[in-house]
Design a protein around this motif. Sequence first.
Motif, PDB file in Angstrom:
ATOM      1  N   LYS A  33       9.822  -5.243   2.309  1.00 35.07           N
ATOM      2  CA  LYS A  33       8.652  -4.924   3.137  1.00 35.07           C
ATOM      3  C   LYS A  33       7.750  -6.143   3.306  1.00 35.07           C
ATOM      4  O   LYS A  33       7.236  -6.400   4.392  1.00 35.07           O
ATOM      5  N   ALA A  71       5.235  -3.043   5.781  1.00 36.33           N
ATOM      6  CA  ALA A  71       4.128  -2.400   5.076  1.00 36.33           C
ATOM      7  C   ALA A  71       3.637  -1.254   5.961  1.00 36.33           C
ATOM      8  O   ALA A  71       3.954  -1.190   7.146  1.00 36.33           O
ATOM      9  N   LEU A 101      -2.185  -6.507   4.306  1.00 37.16           N
ATOM     10  CA  LEU A 101      -1.008  -5.658   4.414  1.00 37.16           C
ATOM     11  C   LEU A 101      -1.135  -4.632   3.299  1.00 37.16           C
ATOM     12  O   LEU A 101      -1.314  -5.005   2.138  1.00 37.16           O
ATOM     13  N   PHE A 109      -2.114  -8.804   0.112  1.00 41.03           N
ATOM     14  CA  PHE A 109      -1.188  -7.682  -0.029  1.00 41.03           C
ATOM     15  C   PHE A 109      -1.727  -6.717  -1.068  1.00 41.03           C
ATOM     16  O   PHE A 109      -2.097  -7.118  -2.161  1.00 41.03           O
ATOM     17  N   GLU A 144       0.574  -1.258   1.463  1.00 42.27           N
ATOM     18  CA  GLU A 144       1.758  -0.434   1.265  1.00 42.27           C
ATOM     19  C   GLU A 144       1.421   0.714   0.322  1.00 42.27           C
ATOM     20  O   GLU A 144       0.923   0.493  -0.788  1.00 42.27           O
ATOM     21  N   SER A 173       7.490  -7.907   6.982  1.00 40.17           N
ATOM     22  CA  SER A 173       6.134  -7.878   7.546  1.00 40.17           C
ATOM     23  C   SER A 173       5.650  -9.285   7.874  1.00 40.17           C
ATOM     24  O   SER A 173       5.068  -9.529   8.935  1.00 40.17           O
ATOM     25  N   LEU A 201      -0.651  -3.100  -2.911  1.00 36.46           N
ATOM     26  CA  LEU A 201       0.293  -2.022  -3.192  1.00 36.46           C
ATOM     27  C   LEU A 201      -0.522  -0.883  -3.802  1.00 36.46           C
ATOM     28  O   LEU A 201      -1.181  -1.061  -4.826  1.00 36.46           O
TER      29      LEU A 201
END
Length: 195
Positions: free
Chosen positions: A94, A65, A78, A120, A80, A98, A122
Amino acid sequence: MNNQILKQMGCLWEHEGILCSLKETSYDSENDIHMTDSLMHVVNFDQVKTLRSSELRISQPPTSADALYRDGNGLLYLIEFKNGCVHKADIFNKIYDSIVFLLDRKVLIDLADCAKRLAFILVYNSEKYHAEQDKIPSWGVISNYFSSLGHLPPVFDYIARFKGYCFNSVCALNSSEFNVNFVKEHDKGYSGQIH
């Protein structure tokens, strides 16, 4: 707070660029654009991955990430950034690489700890995302329907499977939503000075 993560990862934080602004980690060099202007401090996870790969002399470096952020409650994020096309296999790699790195460095204890303390996000460019999806017949109708229900767009639905397994939460936000919903909540009092 993110200095504590670096110490826990055993990273030599004197390496330039390890601790930086979220803005720096959101930079897309191909298009010369940042996906956020936030100066909040994060760990440049791409840089950590590069240093660790070099340290281990890995011929085919893992992916990662872009950023790792720790909030005041100890929750890790995390993050991205995808300014262009979003490929499922790329995101899976990823996520996997990670998490392996965080477990290897004992930042997280096991998958149960990941599911409790790791999230996470995105972040995607909605203009480019919709331009790609417009190439698919009837995509607009499908996308609008799922959006109206408050679910992830179908192309991002696959990351939902990680909730409760690897992450305590997962989401896909366009850059505007990210700046309003995440950055605004966490980016309080940052002067741009990185200590």
